[in-house]
Design a protein around this motif. Structure first.
Motif, mmCIF file in Angstrom:
data_model
loop_
_atom_site.group_PDB
_atom_site.id
_atom_site.type_symbol
_atom_site.label_atom_id
_atom_site.label_comp_id
_atom_site.label_asym_id
_atom_site.label_seq_id
_atom_site.Cartn_x
_atom_site.Cartn_y
_atom_site.Cartn_z
ATOM 1 N N PHE A 1 -4.149 0.563 -2.512
ATOM 2 C CA PHE A 1 -3.828 -0.696 -2.120
ATOM 3 C C PHE A 1 -3.768 -1.654 -3.601
ATOM 4 C CE2 PHE A 1 -5.866 0.540 1.597
ATOM 5 C CZ PHE A 1 -5.162 -0.032 2.675
ATOM 6 N N GLU A 2 -2.706 -2.607 -3.632
ATOM 7 C CA GLU A 2 -2.716 -3.258 -4.829
ATOM 8 C C GLU A 2 -3.721 -4.226 -4.925
ATOM 9 O OE1 GLU A 2 1.277 -4.834 -4.859
ATOM 10 O OE2 GLU A 2 2.045 -3.434 -6.347
ATOM 11 N N SER A 3 -4.234 -4.653 -3.660
ATOM 12 C CA SER A 3 -5.331 -5.702 -3.629
ATOM 13 C C SER A 3 -6.723 -5.359 -4.094
ATOM 14 C CB SER A 3 -5.476 -6.270 -2.325
ATOM 15 O OG SER A 3 -5.733 -5.212 -1.307
ATOM 16 N N LEU B 1 -10.290 5.006 0.433
ATOM 17 C CA LEU B 1 -9.448 3.588 0.179
ATOM 18 C C LEU B 1 -9.373 3.485 -1.393
ATOM 19 C CD1 LEU B 1 -10.724 1.739 3.293
ATOM 20 C CD2 LEU B 1 -8.531 2.839 3.115
ATOM 21 N N LEU B 2 -8.487 3.214 -1.913
ATOM 22 C CA LEU B 2 -8.363 2.873 -3.343
ATOM 23 C C LEU B 2 -8.008 1.603 -3.786
ATOM 24 C CD1 LEU B 2 -7.306 6.512 -3.889
ATOM 25 C CD2 LEU B 2 -9.602 5.825 -4.442
ATOM 26 N N TYR B 3 -8.616 0.698 -4.367
ATOM 27 C CA TYR B 3 -8.162 -0.582 -4.712
ATOM 28 C C TYR B 3 -7.681 -0.692 -5.981
ATOM 29 C CZ TYR B 3 -10.463 -1.317 -0.172
ATOM 30 O OH TYR B 3 -11.067 -1.090 1.152
ATOM 31 N N ASN B 4 -6.918 -1.689 -6.342
ATOM 32 C CA ASN B 4 -6.327 -2.286 -7.521
ATOM 33 C C ASN B 4 -5.695 -1.371 -8.292
ATOM 34 O OD1 ASN B 4 -7.871 -4.951 -7.530
ATOM 35 N ND2 ASN B 4 -9.625 -3.844 -8.086
ATOM 36 N N ALA C 1 1.015 -1.092 -0.096
ATOM 37 C CA ALA C 1 -0.107 -0.011 -0.041
ATOM 38 C C ALA C 1 0.691 1.241 0.013
ATOM 39 C CB ALA C 1 -0.923 -0.055 1.301
ATOM 40 N N PHE C 2 0.245 2.269 -0.391
ATOM 41 C CA PHE C 2 0.813 3.628 -0.321
ATOM 42 C C PHE C 2 -0.129 4.765 0.235
ATOM 43 C CE2 PHE C 2 1.586 7.771 -2.376
ATOM 44 C CZ PHE C 2 3.017 8.109 -1.970
ATOM 45 N N ALA C 3 0.417 5.525 1.288
ATOM 46 C CA ALA C 3 -0.531 6.289 1.920
ATOM 47 C C ALA C 3 -0.115 7.873 1.487
ATOM 48 C CB ALA C 3 -0.527 6.091 3.419
#
Length: 170
Positions: free
Chosen positions: A20-22, A44-47, A5-7
């Protein structure tokens, strides 16, 4: 739990972004990560493809798309004399991102080499004042107009900004 992850934190409005990569919230994280209040927001941002970022001394930086240059994302030091490096890890420093540093003490001086061609972003100043009365002096190695200062510093009428051009910054 471990997650790729990156914040990123934006101080105005108070917002955190977690990339998140997930495809979903990783195991071990709980609902507090999705909490929002009227003054603080969490996104929260996914993929997501995570940015290539790293640390060098007191600086957090991101490698630019050309893989030869970097943009400084944040300064975490306590020094009142902030020297922006010409290069980090063999890559030329060409940018200073928005929300790079919050000016929270008196008498901050920043030295910026002429390799820097971009300061701030369209939505965020590079340097933010945190209270009235603070001063910021910026010494540029380059000539006046060699870099736009329109997104350099958000300041109130009781905060002060001094810009000096064509300086020997060492």
């Amino acid at each position: 739990a471990e997650a790729n992850a990156f914040a990123y934190y934006n101080s105005s409005p108070y917002t955190s972004y977690f990339y998140f990569e997930s495809a979903s919230l990783p195991t071990g994280f709980d609902s507090m990560w999705t909490a929002s209040t009227s003054t603080y927001y969490t996104n929260l941002l996914y993929n997501q493809t995570l940015p290539e970022y790293d640390f060098s001394g007191d600086f957090v930086y991101e490698v630019n798309a050309d893989k030869q240059t970097v943009t400084l994302l944040q300064y975490n030091g306590q020094d009142k004399n902030i020297r922006i490096p010409r290069a980090i890890d063999g890559k030329i420093v060409t940018g200073i991102a928005g929300n790079f540093y919050s000016v929270s003490t008196y008498g901050i001086t920043v030295y910026i080499p002429k390799t820097v061609t971009t300061i701030g972003s369209s939505s965020n100043y590079a340097f933010l004042y945190t209270s009235s009365g603070y001063t910021l002096t910026v010494n540029f190695e380059g000539a006046s107009g060699s870099v736009s200062t329109s997104r350099l510093y958000s300041y109130s009428s009781s905060s002060y900004l001094t810009i000096n051009w064509n300086q020997n910054i060492g």
